[in-house]
Every structure is written in C-alpha cells, then in structure tokens.
Design a protein around this motif. Sequence first.
Motif, mmCIF file in Angstrom:
data_model
loop_
_atom_site.group_PDB
_atom_site.id
_atom_site.type_symbol
_atom_site.label_atom_id
_atom_site.label_comp_id
_atom_site.label_asym_id
_atom_site.label_seq_id
_atom_site.Cartn_x
_atom_site.Cartn_y
_atom_site.Cartn_z
ATOM 1 N N SER A 204 -7.255 2.401 -0.776
ATOM 2 C CA SER A 204 -6.626 2.067 -1.713
ATOM 3 C C SER A 204 -7.062 1.017 -2.649
ATOM 4 C CB SER A 204 -4.931 1.584 -1.233
ATOM 5 O OG SER A 204 -4.448 2.421 -0.486
ATOM 6 N N GLN A 205 -7.791 -0.019 -1.969
ATOM 7 C CA GLN A 205 -8.240 -1.019 -2.680
ATOM 8 C C GLN A 205 -9.384 -0.527 -3.487
ATOM 9 O OE1 GLN A 205 -7.876 -4.877 0.295
ATOM 10 N NE2 GLN A 205 -9.971 -3.778 0.180
ATOM 11 N N SER A 206 -10.336 0.676 -2.913
ATOM 12 C CA SER A 206 -11.332 1.078 -3.939
ATOM 13 C C SER A 206 -11.020 2.057 -4.887
ATOM 14 C CB SER A 206 -12.075 1.819 -2.698
ATOM 15 O OG SER A 206 -13.223 2.687 -3.359
ATOM 16 N N PHE A 207 -9.828 2.738 -4.629
ATOM 17 C CA PHE A 207 -9.301 3.745 -5.634
ATOM 18 C C PHE A 207 -8.668 3.150 -6.765
ATOM 19 C CE2 PHE A 207 -5.791 6.233 -7.457
ATOM 20 C CZ PHE A 207 -6.334 7.198 -7.673
ATOM 21 N N ILE A 208 -7.972 1.938 -6.562
ATOM 22 C CA ILE A 208 -7.438 1.317 -7.676
ATOM 23 C C ILE A 208 -8.587 0.579 -8.495
ATOM 24 C CG2 ILE A 208 -5.940 -0.607 -8.237
ATOM 25 C CD1 ILE A 208 -4.326 0.120 -5.859
ATOM 26 N N THR A 211 -11.008 3.517 -10.389
ATOM 27 C CA THR A 211 -10.221 4.440 -11.389
ATOM 28 C C THR A 211 -9.542 3.680 -12.416
ATOM 29 O OG1 THR A 211 -8.268 4.751 -9.870
ATOM 30 C CG2 THR A 211 -9.908 6.396 -9.606
ATOM 31 N N MET A 212 -8.948 2.436 -12.111
ATOM 32 C CA MET A 212 -8.166 1.792 -12.937
ATOM 33 C C MET A 212 -8.730 0.511 -13.285
ATOM 34 S SD MET A 212 -4.218 2.993 -12.074
ATOM 35 C CE MET A 212 -4.490 2.971 -10.143
ATOM 36 N N GLY A 213 -9.739 0.155 -12.740
ATOM 37 C CA GLY A 213 -10.388 -1.177 -13.157
ATOM 38 C C GLY A 213 -9.768 -2.114 -12.585
ATOM 39 N N MET A 214 -8.720 -2.257 -11.814
ATOM 40 C CA MET A 214 -8.151 -3.531 -11.417
ATOM 41 C C MET A 214 -8.498 -4.001 -9.828
ATOM 42 S SD MET A 214 -5.941 -6.029 -11.777
ATOM 43 C CE MET A 214 -5.439 -5.564 -13.182
ATOM 44 N N PRO A 215 -9.126 -5.075 -9.484
ATOM 45 C CA PRO A 215 -9.268 -5.378 -8.264
ATOM 46 C C PRO A 215 -7.976 -5.901 -7.625
ATOM 47 C CG PRO A 215 -10.458 -6.790 -9.888
ATOM 48 C CD PRO A 215 -9.547 -5.991 -10.798
ATOM 49 N N VAL A 216 -7.866 -5.377 -6.302
ATOM 50 C CA VAL A 216 -6.613 -5.687 -5.549
ATOM 51 C C VAL A 216 -7.250 -6.093 -4.162
ATOM 52 C CG1 VAL A 216 -6.250 -3.376 -5.081
ATOM 53 C CG2 VAL A 216 -4.468 -4.974 -4.758
ATOM 54 N N ASN A 217 -6.445 -7.106 -3.608
ATOM 55 C CA ASN A 217 -7.054 -7.650 -2.023
ATOM 56 C C ASN A 217 -5.349 -7.301 -1.399
ATOM 57 O OD1 ASN A 217 -8.035 -8.474 0.475
ATOM 58 N ND2 ASN A 217 -7.470 -10.486 -0.409
ATOM 59 N N CYS A 227 2.755 -7.311 4.271
ATOM 60 C CA CYS A 227 1.515 -7.110 3.541
ATOM 61 C C CYS A 227 1.947 -7.719 2.139
ATOM 62 C CB CYS A 227 1.211 -5.781 3.572
ATOM 63 S SG CYS A 227 -0.527 -5.398 2.758
ATOM 64 N N GLN A 228 0.697 -8.309 1.502
ATOM 65 C CA GLN A 228 0.469 -8.778 0.469
ATOM 66 C C GLN A 228 -0.615 -7.934 -0.382
ATOM 67 O OE1 GLN A 228 2.064 -12.732 -0.841
ATOM 68 N NE2 GLN A 228 0.586 -13.403 0.805
ATOM 69 N N MET A 229 -0.012 -7.432 -1.639
ATOM 70 C CA MET A 229 -0.965 -6.957 -2.655
ATOM 71 C C MET A 229 -1.310 -7.971 -3.586
ATOM 72 S SD MET A 229 0.447 -3.246 -2.887
ATOM 73 C CE MET A 229 -1.262 -2.461 -3.740
ATOM 74 N N ILE A 230 -2.699 -8.597 -3.685
ATOM 75 C CA ILE A 230 -2.879 -9.431 -4.755
ATOM 76 C C ILE A 230 -3.881 -8.840 -5.901
ATOM 77 C CG2 ILE A 230 -3.761 -11.743 -5.027
ATOM 78 C CD1 ILE A 230 -3.438 -12.298 -1.930
ATOM 79 N N PHE A 231 -3.090 -8.559 -6.975
ATOM 80 C CA PHE A 231 -3.689 -7.906 -8.054
ATOM 81 C C PHE A 231 -4.578 -8.809 -8.706
ATOM 82 C CE2 PHE A 231 -0.217 -5.098 -7.426
ATOM 83 C CZ PHE A 231 -1.123 -3.968 -7.293
ATOM 84 N N GLY A 232 -5.985 -8.544 -8.932
ATOM 85 C CA GLY A 232 -6.961 -9.494 -9.737
ATOM 86 C C GLY A 232 -8.014 -10.266 -8.739
ATOM 87 N N GLU A 233 -7.415 -10.012 -7.619
ATOM 88 C CA GLU A 233 -8.325 -10.568 -6.388
ATOM 89 C C GLU A 233 -9.367 -9.717 -5.879
ATOM 90 O OE1 GLU A 233 -6.962 -13.869 -4.006
ATOM 91 O OE2 GLU A 233 -7.214 -12.487 -2.251
ATOM 92 N N GLU A 234 -10.723 -10.018 -5.692
ATOM 93 C CA GLU A 234 -11.448 -9.035 -4.906
ATOM 94 C C GLU A 234 -11.232 -9.197 -3.666
ATOM 95 O OE1 GLU A 234 -13.612 -6.958 -6.092
ATOM 96 O OE2 GLU A 234 -13.774 -7.475 -8.389
ATOM 97 N N PRO A 235 -11.075 -8.109 -2.687
ATOM 98 C CA PRO A 235 -11.369 -8.298 -1.404
ATOM 99 C C PRO A 235 -12.461 -8.734 -0.764
ATOM 100 C CG PRO A 235 -11.572 -5.818 -1.902
ATOM 101 C CD PRO A 235 -11.093 -6.763 -3.184
ATOM 102 N N PRO A 236 -12.328 -9.441 0.504
ATOM 103 C CA PRO A 236 -13.640 -10.083 1.010
ATOM 104 C C PRO A 236 -14.521 -9.025 1.288
ATOM 105 C CG PRO A 236 -11.579 -10.115 2.498
ATOM 106 C CD PRO A 236 -11.027 -9.653 1.185
ATOM 107 N N GLU A 237 -15.892 -9.445 1.533
ATOM 108 C CA GLU A 237 -16.757 -8.412 2.055
ATOM 109 C C GLU A 237 -16.257 -7.780 3.272
ATOM 110 O OE1 GLU A 237 -19.614 -7.657 0.616
ATOM 111 O OE2 GLU A 237 -19.348 -8.976 -1.025
#
Length: 263
Positions: A204-208, A211-217, A227-237
């Motif tokens: 999901s992180q990869s797809f969003i 395809t839509m240019g939005m980082p999400v962690n 669970c928390q979805m934090i839009f605009g935040e890059e997920p950790p390595e």
Amino acid sequence: MEASHFLQSRSFATTLPHHRHVHAHKLRRSSIVAVLSTPADVINIEADKSRIRPADGAAEKKSVYNDNWFDKLAIDHLSQNVQAASGLRNRKSGFESLVEAASAASLNFNPEKQREIVVQALEGAFPRPILSLIKALLPESKLAREYFAVFTTIFFAWLVGPCEVRESEFNGSKEKNVVHIPKCRFLEETNCVGMCINMCKMPSQSFIKDTMGMPVNMVPNFDDMSCQMIFGEEPPELLNDPALKQPCFKLCKVKQRHNNCSS
C-alpha cells in the motif's frame, strides 16, 4: 515469527515447490474503484513471550460489521483482483473471500511475490486515468495530505474498519494528515503479522507513492491491532522499520498450518 519471513528476497521461481504452477490470469477491470489499499535481507527476531496481545489468545469480543451495498461491492472487487493477480480462486463471499484470497497468496508465495500480487491487484482495481488525474491535480501539499486523510476515512472503512482523522505536527505546523484506525479489520480477520506487512502495509505504501505521488507511512500496533496512516511521511528504510521486528500472533492460522507466515 522470524523477520526472514517478511524480508526474503529470493526469486519467485526458487521459492515455490517444483510441482506447483500458478497460471497468470488477465485482471478483470470494472468501473468500481477499490483499494487495499515492497523488499529484503534477513533479520532474526526473538519474540517477547511475556507480552500478551489480543490475537495471542486473550478473551476479546470480535468486531461485527454490517456492510452496506457499497462496502460489499468494494470488498468483492478487491477480492476478485487479488485472486486474479495470484491465480488462486475461491468460492467464498464477502470479507471472508478477501481474507481467503490474501491467505492463499500468503501460503503459496514468498513475501516479495506477495507484495507484487497486491500491487498488481491495486493497479487492476484503480483505473489508471483516475490515478494520473489525482497525481496531477493534487501534488504533495498540506491540502493534498489532508485530502488523502479525509478520503481514506470516508471510502475505505470497509477495509480497515472505522477510522478518524487526527492532527499531527508536520514541518513545524499542525496538519490533519493522520488517519487513526482503532482496530484494523484486515488485521483482526487475518490474525497475522506477516499478512499485515506483506499484503497491506508494504504494498500500500508503495502503490500510493508510485501512482499518486503521496508518501505515506503506515504504522501498525500489533498489541491492540490499531494503525496510523501518516500522509506526507516517508516510511523508514526496510531494515529499520519497527513493524518488521514483530513476532507473529500465537494464534496465527497461517503459522499453525505451515509453521510460519510466508511459506
């Protein structure tokens, strides 16, 4: 459960038994839009046996959902896309069919292939022109981050359960860019840390983002299934993501049948 079950990077061909062949099927496309909305070395994890989590066997009432017509259409659409991407069909219906489709992929493919299957299913579920339009009209900004958060709570509760928008500090200012899911429906139904990571979080992180240019962690809490979805935040390595250092639940059905959650 060992993290190697999440982080294998072996090829699909070498991971499957020689006698098992999965035939690719062309994805069915329809006008319904659905979402569920990926990669890998080995880390050894030791489970903290003193911790007791809801899915480890504590007596806790299971959530009951009364899906409306839109929920049922979205669930069926996503389930059919996952089945088409994996080549593994089932005759169940409703959310049970989606869980069965995800479970079958988890049992038959390595983690890397599982993530590929979900991304492929999402690409089939979303019309490409709509994704391109969203990416063009909503470049990353405060408005876009808050829009994604609100949109998620309205249209995807059928997948993750009831959720709400929360405020966080982003780049020194307050934004309503976080979706808080008190108890994830997919995690509760699958009861598997591996499926949460490989069939939801990572793809999901990869797809969003792609395809839509939005980082999400996506930050799952396996103690209470929130669970928390934090839009605009890059997920950790990948190797530093805390979610990948979690053992699976004692009552994980996949682990009971195959000793681990990925093969």
